[in-house]
Design an enzyme around this catalytic site. Structure first.
Site, PDB file in Angstrom:
ATOM      1  CE  LYS A 146       0.284   2.019  14.449  1.00 10.60           C
ATOM      2  NZ  LYS A 146      -0.028   0.604  14.213  1.00 10.60           N
ATOM      3  CG  ASP A 148      -0.250  -2.464  15.304  1.00 10.72           C
ATOM      4  OD1 ASP A 148       0.531  -2.935  14.301  1.00 10.72           O
ATOM      5  OD2 ASP A 148      -1.410  -2.098  14.674  1.00 10.72           O
ATOM      6  CB  THR A 208      -0.794  -0.075   1.409  1.00 13.02           C
ATOM      7  OG1 THR A 208      -0.031  -0.051   2.421  1.00 13.02           O
ATOM      8  CG2 THR A 208      -1.881  -1.073   1.342  1.00 13.02           C
TER       9      THR A 208
HETATM   10 CA    CA Z   1       0.753  -2.935  12.345  1.00 15.17          CA
END
Ligand code: CA
Length: 663
Positions: free
Chosen positions: A303, A276, A137
């Site tokens: 993140k 994650d 992506t």
């Molecule tokens: Ca991930």
């Protein structure tokens, strides 16, 4: 010409014709439609009077920048059933250009070179093992005649790597793996040998993870390529590594030599990641003065909620400060470079952790911008919780997510604990990388907010996510100076360019996650200039489908069994209420298929909608499972219908129930 504007990816333009004084006169000049209402994440490129952009399904459009006329459209014809390997929407974030060719990565793992004049395929190469759950992506980058491309798939189970292909021929030049393979097969290099000492168990069976799914930056000053790596597989470190080791090079920034792909340095942001916390968010190269010394550094708002400043040549950690509220760490030990992790955050012994940031991260793929004028970096920031709890029954699966957590708990927990902090809002934040302070932030919108662009006109352009606006802010003060309605979500990074002596601003729009899959399509390229007078056609009348499920008659035991299977196999795309990624996937609460088990099974087991992206799940689900899943969806839809604030009418109940407070 390149993703992020220049090699350093600061997304800063020296154009100043549009500025603080006149930005209010900015108007639409032209628009051009795309063929899907899926989410648009592509940063356009502008080259010699042509705008190129990638859209959903890895398609590429070329528009005449003067008129908006479509010059060509390229469709890589990605097989619909490949979407079963895609975690986060049928999206594409961008393209690269080099010597008359446009490069795009496709969802099914091809790297394609397109003739920029004709739109015809020049070459195409398979970058992945198609027996594995890979996808692409992210945008390729080009440096010194090589196309650099990574991949996605860490939620399913693959081994991450970065590849470099010859831009002219498509021949693989070098490849750097981010995690070690099976030691029995031998290691590719010393970096893998060292990394293997930080793993225990049989990690290679699920690939390990560490995918390179977004940020890749080439630095001509150091001749290095920097890239970020994703989470491990499964997410839950307790299942991934029995000894709880660091698992290099997951959740890390890695530098390799651009010529050879040889390892130079790494910095692991989140050792033994279990949340994650991909370290793949857009990074940039900047020269700035830190502690009285001029330095060539990498900036990344990650993140995990921390803002990292690394020396670009050596990877030395110079700063690590939170750029938003975090509750999993009390900060980073600057001696060791390791975060001090709060005990409860590791959700051991079946305990629940309400994490901030949650799995969505404090900052995702949405492009940042940096202005050398203000010295500020503009970060599309997310204040978003999610719940972490181990799935005690987890077994690796050959289809669907491999997370090792109870994914459905992030929905049910907040219903049973209404006082627990929750919610998901996005906003633009101006952050000073030298002082580590937030200077200003914008209004908030529900869900993620859009990418940013800074200009010498003293402006920051930014898409307001689900607010359906493109906005311009005063880069110094954060005052909102201008906005334009897009009739759909604005998430991708805007660009600006000069043509015939005039400055333009262009943005690819599409996919408001609250509008729903069945809503009309307004995915478009929008182009603005001073004095622009064009108008979008008025939105078409649209009545969302009513919430009118069949009565819930199944026994609680069947519903519970369905909830567990839904959580593992369906929730990633269809969410709690069948519509998490609203514009991308059908709302299962409102599908007529709820009325017939046979119809439901035609889709889920027989795969009749395979070409549209809904592949058969017959490899992992039996008729008894789909009966349970359907019973759970019907029960959940009835539950929603009974909620007084929603009733049978249209709504975006899931996300509103979870609240918009957040901050
Ligand atoms: Ca991930």
């Amino acid at each position: 010409m390149t993703y992020g504007g220049t090699y350093d990816e600061q997304r800063y333009s020296s154009l100043a014709q549009i500025n603080r004084g006149n930005v209010r006169q900015l108007g639409l000049v032209w628009y051009a439609g795309y063929d899907t209402n899926l989410q648009q994440e592509g940063s356009p490129l502008y080259i010699d009077g042509v705008i190129y952009v990638s859209t959903a399904w890895s398609k590429v459009y070329a528009f005449d920048a003067r008129t908006g006329k479509t010059l060509w459209e390229y469709d890589p014809k990605t097989p619909g059933q490949w979407i079963v390997n895609v975690c986060c929407g049928i999206v594409n974030r961008g393209i690269a250009a080099w010597d008359g060719k446009i490069y795009v990565g496709t969802l099914d793992g091809r790297l394609v070179a397109i003739d920029a004049k004709t739109g015809k395929e020049a070459w195409s190469t398979q970058t992945i093992d198609k027996s594995q759950h890979y996808s692409i992506t992210g945008a390729p980058r080009v440096a010194n005649g090589r196309v650099l491309i990574g991949e996605s798939g860490g939620e399913f189970g693959v081994r991450g790597y970065l590849s470099a292909y010859d831009a002219e021929t498509g021949k693989l030049d070098w490849r750097f793996y981010t995690v070690p393979g099976n030691p029995k097969d031998g290691f590719e290099n010393d970096a893998m040998r060292r990394a293997a000492k930080t793993w225990s168990g049989e990690w290679w069976k699920l690939g390990g993870g560490g995918t390179v799914w977004d940020s890749i930056v080439y630095d001509p000053v150091t001749d290095l390529v920097y890239f970020g790596t994703g989470n491990g597989t499964p997410w839950n470190a307790q299942y991934r590594d029995p000894r709880g080791l660091d698992n290099l090079y997951l959740a890390s920034i890695i530098a390799v030599k651009a010529e050879t792909g040889e390892y130079v340095w790494h910095y692991q942001e989140t050792p033994a990641d279990t949340w994650d916390f991909d370290a793949v968010s857009p990074m940039m190269v900047v020269d700035l003065t830190l502690d009285g010394k001029r330095r060539h550094v990498i900036l990344q708002p990650s993140k995990n909620g921390l803002f990292y400043v690394l020396d670009a040549a050596t990877g030395k950690l110079l700063r690590a400060e939170p750029f938003t509220e975090v509750n999993w760490t009390t900060g980073v030990d600057m001696e060791t470079g390791r975060p001090r992790v709060v005990n409860a955050a590791r959700y051991l012994h079946g305990k629940v952790f309400d994490g901030l940031p949650g799995g969505q991260g404090a900052h995702g793929w949405h492009p940042n911008a940096y202005s050398p004028q203000t010295g500020l970096i503009y970060i599309p920031t997310q204040h978003a919780y999610s719940v972490w709890v181990t799935d005690p029954h987890y077994k690796p699966s050959i289809v669907g997510y491999n997370l090792g957590i109870n994914f459905g708990a992030q929905f049910t927990y907040y219903r049973t604990h209404p006082k627990a902090p929750h919610g998901f809002v996005g906003y633009l934040e101006a952050f000073d990388p030298v002082t580590g302070k937030v200077v200003w932030h914008s209004e908030t919108n529900q869900g993620p907010t859009g990418g940013a662009l800074a200009t010498a006109g003293g402006l920051v352009f930014q898409g307001g996510g689900s607010s359906d606006e493109l906005r311009a802010y005063d880069a110094s003060t954060g005052q909102k100076l201008w906005s334009a309605q897009a009739q759909t979500g604005v998430l991708s990074g805007p660009i600006t360019y000069e043509l015939d002596g005039k400055q333009y601003v262009a943005v690819s729009v599409g996919g408001n996650q609250f509008a729903g899959f069945y809503a009309p399509n307004y995915s478009r390229m929008l182009v603005f200039a001073l004095g622009g007078q064009a108008k979008l056609p008025p939105p078409r009348p649209y009545t969302p489908r009513p919430l009118n499920p069949p009565p819930a008659t199944a026994p609680a035991k069947l519903v519970d069994a369905g909830r567990a299977r839904y959580s593992q196999y369906c929730a990633a795309c269809h969410g709690e209420n069948g519509q998490t990624r609203g514009a991308s996937f059908p709302d299962l609460m409102r599908t007529p298929l709820l009325y017939t088990q046979d119809g439901f099974d035609q889709v889920v087991l027989k795969g009749v909608l395979s070409d549209k992206g809904m592949d058969s799940f017959a490899a992992v689900l039996k008729p008894a499972d789909t009966q349970a899943i359907r019973a759970f969806i019907i029960a959940r839809a009835n539950e929603l219908k009974r909620m007084p604030q929603f009733g049978p009418g249209p709504g975006v109940e899931g996300l509103r129930v979870r609240g918009g407070k957040g901050g």
